[in-house]
Scaffold this active site. Structure first.
Site, PDB file in Angstrom:
ATOM      1  N   ARG A   1      36.464 -18.404  22.990  1.00 10.52           N
ATOM      2  CA  ARG A   1      35.304 -17.513  23.123  1.00 10.52           C
ATOM      3  C   ARG A   1      35.701 -16.065  23.338  1.00 10.52           C
ATOM      4  O   ARG A   1      34.919 -15.152  23.096  1.00 10.52           O
ATOM      5  CB  ARG A   1      34.436 -17.941  24.312  1.00 10.52           C
ATOM      6  CG  ARG A   1      33.895 -19.341  24.220  1.00 10.52           C
ATOM      7  CD  ARG A   1      33.317 -19.791  25.543  1.00 10.52           C
ATOM      8  NE  ARG A   1      34.394 -19.789  26.556  1.00 10.52           N
ATOM      9  CZ  ARG A   1      34.188 -19.763  27.858  1.00 10.52           C
ATOM     10  NH1 ARG A   1      32.972 -19.720  28.347  1.00 10.52           N
ATOM     11  NH2 ARG A   1      35.205 -19.776  28.702  1.00 10.52           N
TER      12      ARG A   1
ATOM     13  N   GLU B   1      39.719 -10.052  35.941  1.00  9.51           N
ATOM     14  CA  GLU B   1      39.286  -9.304  37.121  1.00  9.51           C
ATOM     15  C   GLU B   1      40.151  -8.050  37.155  1.00  9.51           C
ATOM     16  O   GLU B   1      41.304  -8.104  37.570  1.00  9.51           O
ATOM     17  CB  GLU B   1      39.520 -10.177  38.347  1.00  9.51           C
ATOM     18  CG  GLU B   1      38.726  -9.817  39.547  1.00  9.51           C
ATOM     19  CD  GLU B   1      38.901 -10.871  40.644  1.00  9.51           C
ATOM     20  OE1 GLU B   1      39.964 -10.860  41.301  1.00  9.51           O
ATOM     21  OE2 GLU B   1      37.982 -11.686  40.811  1.00  9.51           O
TER      22      GLU B   1
ATOM     23  N   GLN C   1      34.529   6.480  42.713  1.00  8.91           N
ATOM     24  CA  GLN C   1      33.935   6.897  41.436  1.00  8.91           C
ATOM     25  C   GLN C   1      34.714   6.242  40.293  1.00  8.91           C
ATOM     26  O   GLN C   1      35.931   6.135  40.347  1.00  8.91           O
ATOM     27  CB  GLN C   1      34.036   8.424  41.323  1.00  8.91           C
ATOM     28  CG  GLN C   1      33.443   9.021  40.070  1.00  8.91           C
ATOM     29  CD  GLN C   1      33.488  10.544  40.117  1.00  8.91           C
ATOM     30  OE1 GLN C   1      33.073  11.149  41.111  1.00  8.91           O
ATOM     31  NE2 GLN C   1      33.999  11.159  39.076  1.00  8.91           N
ATOM     32  N   ASP C   2      33.972   5.802  39.279  1.00  6.95           N
ATOM     33  CA  ASP C   2      34.575   5.297  38.044  1.00  6.95           C
ATOM     34  C   ASP C   2      34.302   6.296  36.937  1.00  6.95           C
ATOM     35  O   ASP C   2      33.188   6.811  36.823  1.00  6.95           O
ATOM     36  CB  ASP C   2      33.971   3.949  37.637  1.00  6.95           C
ATOM     37  CG  ASP C   2      34.527   2.783  38.433  1.00  6.95           C
ATOM     38  OD1 ASP C   2      35.285   3.012  39.388  1.00  6.95           O
ATOM     39  OD2 ASP C   2      34.188   1.638  38.095  1.00  6.95           O
ATOM     40  N   ASN C   3      35.338   6.557  36.113  1.00  7.85           N
ATOM     41  CA  ASN C   3      35.206   7.471  34.978  1.00  7.85           C
ATOM     42  C   ASN C   3      35.555   6.720  33.699  1.00  7.85           C
ATOM     43  O   ASN C   3      36.355   5.784  33.723  1.00  7.85           O
ATOM     44  CB  ASN C   3      36.150   8.665  35.141  1.00  7.85           C
ATOM     45  CG  ASN C   3      35.858   9.442  36.404  1.00  7.85           C
ATOM     46  OD1 ASN C   3      34.718   9.691  36.748  1.00  7.85           O
ATOM     47  ND2 ASN C   3      36.901   9.823  37.116  1.00  7.85           N
TER      48      ASN C   3
ATOM     49  N   ARG D   1      44.674  14.710  27.220  1.00  9.28           N
ATOM     50  CA  ARG D   1      43.873  15.125  28.376  1.00  9.28           C
ATOM     51  C   ARG D   1      44.826  15.288  29.554  1.00  9.28           C
ATOM     52  O   ARG D   1      45.433  14.339  30.000  1.00  9.28           O
ATOM     53  CB  ARG D   1      42.793  14.089  28.674  1.00  9.28           C
ATOM     54  CG  ARG D   1      41.836  13.868  27.508  1.00  9.28           C
ATOM     55  CD  ARG D   1      40.816  12.769  27.820  1.00  9.28           C
ATOM     56  NE  ARG D   1      40.031  12.413  26.670  1.00  9.28           N
ATOM     57  CZ  ARG D   1      38.847  12.948  26.342  1.00  9.28           C
ATOM     58  NH1 ARG D   1      38.326  13.888  27.112  1.00  9.28           N
ATOM     59  NH2 ARG D   1      38.207  12.547  25.268  1.00  9.28           N
TER      60      ARG D   1
ATOM     61  N   HIS E   1      46.224  16.994  34.870  1.00  8.68           N
ATOM     62  CA  HIS E   1      45.200  17.357  35.845  1.00  8.68           C
ATOM     63  C   HIS E   1      45.521  16.817  37.233  1.00  8.68           C
ATOM     64  O   HIS E   1      46.154  15.779  37.372  1.00  8.68           O
ATOM     65  CB  HIS E   1      43.842  16.783  35.434  1.00  8.68           C
ATOM     66  CG  HIS E   1      43.377  17.212  34.085  1.00  8.68           C
ATOM     67  ND1 HIS E   1      42.612  16.406  33.270  1.00  8.68           N
ATOM     68  CD2 HIS E   1      43.567  18.359  33.392  1.00  8.68           C
ATOM     69  CE1 HIS E   1      42.351  17.046  32.135  1.00  8.68           C
ATOM     70  NE2 HIS E   1      42.922  18.227  32.188  1.00  8.68           N
TER      71      HIS E   1
ATOM     72  N   LYS F   1      44.431   7.584  41.419  1.00  6.64           N
ATOM     73  CA  LYS F   1      43.767   7.137  40.185  1.00  6.64           C
ATOM     74  C   LYS F   1      44.336   5.791  39.754  1.00  6.64           C
ATOM     75  O   LYS F   1      45.552   5.598  39.753  1.00  6.64           O
ATOM     76  CB  LYS F   1      43.995   8.132  39.050  1.00  6.64           C
ATOM     77  CG  LYS F   1      43.374   9.485  39.281  1.00  6.64           C
ATOM     78  CD  LYS F   1      43.654  10.424  38.111  1.00  6.64           C
ATOM     79  CE  LYS F   1      43.036  11.796  38.368  1.00  6.64           C
ATOM     80  NZ  LYS F   1      43.301  12.716  37.261  1.00  6.64           N
TER      81      LYS F   1
ATOM     82  N   HIS G   1      48.307  14.244  36.410  1.00  3.45           N
ATOM     83  CA  HIS G   1      48.113  13.103  35.519  1.00  3.45           C
ATOM     84  C   HIS G   1      47.602  13.556  34.164  1.00  3.45           C
ATOM     85  O   HIS G   1      46.780  14.473  34.076  1.00  3.45           O
ATOM     86  CB  HIS G   1      47.101  12.135  36.156  1.00  3.45           C
ATOM     87  CG  HIS G   1      46.687  11.024  35.249  1.00  3.45           C
ATOM     88  ND1 HIS G   1      45.450  10.995  34.644  1.00  3.45           N
ATOM     89  CD2 HIS G   1      47.365   9.940  34.827  1.00  3.45           C
ATOM     90  CE1 HIS G   1      45.391   9.908  33.893  1.00  3.45           C
ATOM     91  NE2 HIS G   1      46.534   9.258  33.981  1.00  3.45           N
TER      92      HIS G   1
ATOM     93  N   TYR H   1      38.957   4.847  34.502  1.00  3.37           N
ATOM     94  CA  TYR H   1      39.782   5.010  35.702  1.00  3.37           C
ATOM     95  C   TYR H   1      38.928   5.183  36.932  1.00  3.37           C
ATOM     96  O   TYR H   1      37.838   5.733  36.896  1.00  3.37           O
ATOM     97  CB  TYR H   1      40.819   6.119  35.557  1.00  3.37           C
ATOM     98  CG  TYR H   1      40.318   7.476  35.157  1.00  3.37           C
ATOM     99  CD1 TYR H   1      40.182   8.484  36.099  1.00  3.37           C
ATOM    100  CD2 TYR H   1      40.012   7.759  33.834  1.00  3.37           C
ATOM    101  CE1 TYR H   1      39.745   9.744  35.733  1.00  3.37           C
ATOM    102  CE2 TYR H   1      39.568   9.006  33.454  1.00  3.37           C
ATOM    103  CZ  TYR H   1      39.442   9.997  34.404  1.00  3.37           C
ATOM    104  OH  TYR H   1      39.001  11.240  34.043  1.00  3.37           O
TER     105      TYR H   1
ATOM    106  N   LYS I   1      40.279  24.358  27.944  1.00  2.00           N
ATOM    107  CA  LYS I   1      40.757  24.482  29.327  1.00  2.00           C
ATOM    108  C   LYS I   1      42.209  24.010  29.446  1.00  2.00           C
ATOM    109  O   LYS I   1      43.034  24.670  30.083  1.00  2.00           O
ATOM    110  CB  LYS I   1      39.841  23.679  30.256  1.00  2.00           C
ATOM    111  CG  LYS I   1      40.200  23.776  31.716  1.00  2.00           C
ATOM    112  CD  LYS I   1      39.145  23.194  32.626  1.00  2.00           C
ATOM    113  CE  LYS I   1      38.937  21.725  32.380  1.00  2.00           C
ATOM    114  NZ  LYS I   1      38.041  21.087  33.345  1.00  2.00           N
ATOM    115  N   ASP I   2      42.539  22.873  28.823  1.00  2.00           N
ATOM    116  CA  ASP I   2      43.912  22.374  28.896  1.00  2.00           C
ATOM    117  C   ASP I   2      44.873  23.266  28.119  1.00  2.00           C
ATOM    118  O   ASP I   2      46.032  23.419  28.505  1.00  2.00           O
ATOM    119  CB  ASP I   2      43.998  20.933  28.387  1.00  2.00           C
ATOM    120  CG  ASP I   2      43.383  19.935  29.366  1.00  2.00           C
ATOM    121  OD1 ASP I   2      43.134  20.303  30.527  1.00  2.00           O
ATOM    122  OD2 ASP I   2      43.156  18.779  28.961  1.00  2.00           O
TER     123      ASP I   2
END
Length: 186
Positions: free
Chosen positions: A24, A29, A47-49, A60, A63, A73, A120, A133, A170-171
């Site tokens: 299936r 987890e 917080q989850d992003n 990216r 940071h 993170k 990171h 993350y 920005k980066d």
């Protein structure tokens, strides 16, 4: 059950949650406070992003956030693959200014734990890549900082040709490592 492996900079960890599959599909987890605590990892994620990158070569980073809202993170990929990098920015650390990289992918089903005191970043290795993350502090524009991804003092070996890298404005304007005040000490 999960596997935890220290990387070349021992404070950065690769985590592999178990994946149970059958005809299936699969179940996994990807985060469990209890399992993490039994592995000696105790984090309060707030917080989850979720990021989506349509093209290969989207970079990216690098940071980080200054104290008092620095972030641990836990990063994973649910579709596609990335090369993930953590740079030690803790003055006085024996690994200060060094970096470690790890390929994360939906196929390998691994994660990287990047602790506070590290910058990171990641680059996508294939198109249509999705990254999730968890972080231990909320996003704070006033505390957000960046370091140039191609800083010669860091000499990160990104596995994408420079002409194929796509950056945010920005980066692209991020300062050098030498010009960055991280606020972290070892």
């Amino acid at each position: 059950m999960l596997e935890v492996r220290r990387l070349a900079i021992p404070d950065v960890l690769e985590i592999k949650p178990r994946k149970f599959g059958d005809a299936r599909g699969f179940f996994s987890e990807t985060w469990s406070t209890e399992a993490m605590k039994s592995a000696g990892l105790d984090f309060d994620f707030v917080q989850d992003n979720h990021s989506f990158s349509a093209a290969r070569g989207v970079l990216r980073g690098l940071h980080f956030q200054l104290p008092p809202v620095a972030q641990d993170k836990l990063v994973r990929v649910s579709r596609g693959s990335i090369y993930d990098v953590a740079v030690d920015i803790r003055r006085g650390s024996p690994t200060y200014g060094q970096w470690v990289g790890l390929t994360l992918s939906a196929e390998i089903w691994n994660q990287i734990l990047v602790p506070k005191g590290f910058a990171h970043g990641f680059v996508t290795l294939e198109k249509d890549t999705e990254v999730q993350y968890k972080v231990t502090a909320p996003y704070s524009p006033a505390h957000e900082r960046a370091i140039r991804f191609d800083d010669p003092d860091l000499a990160i070996d990104w596995p994408v040709e420079p002409e194929d890298i796509l950056l945010s404005p920005k980066d692209a304007e991020a300062p050098s490592f030498a010009d960055t005040q991280s606020g972290f000490t070892y």
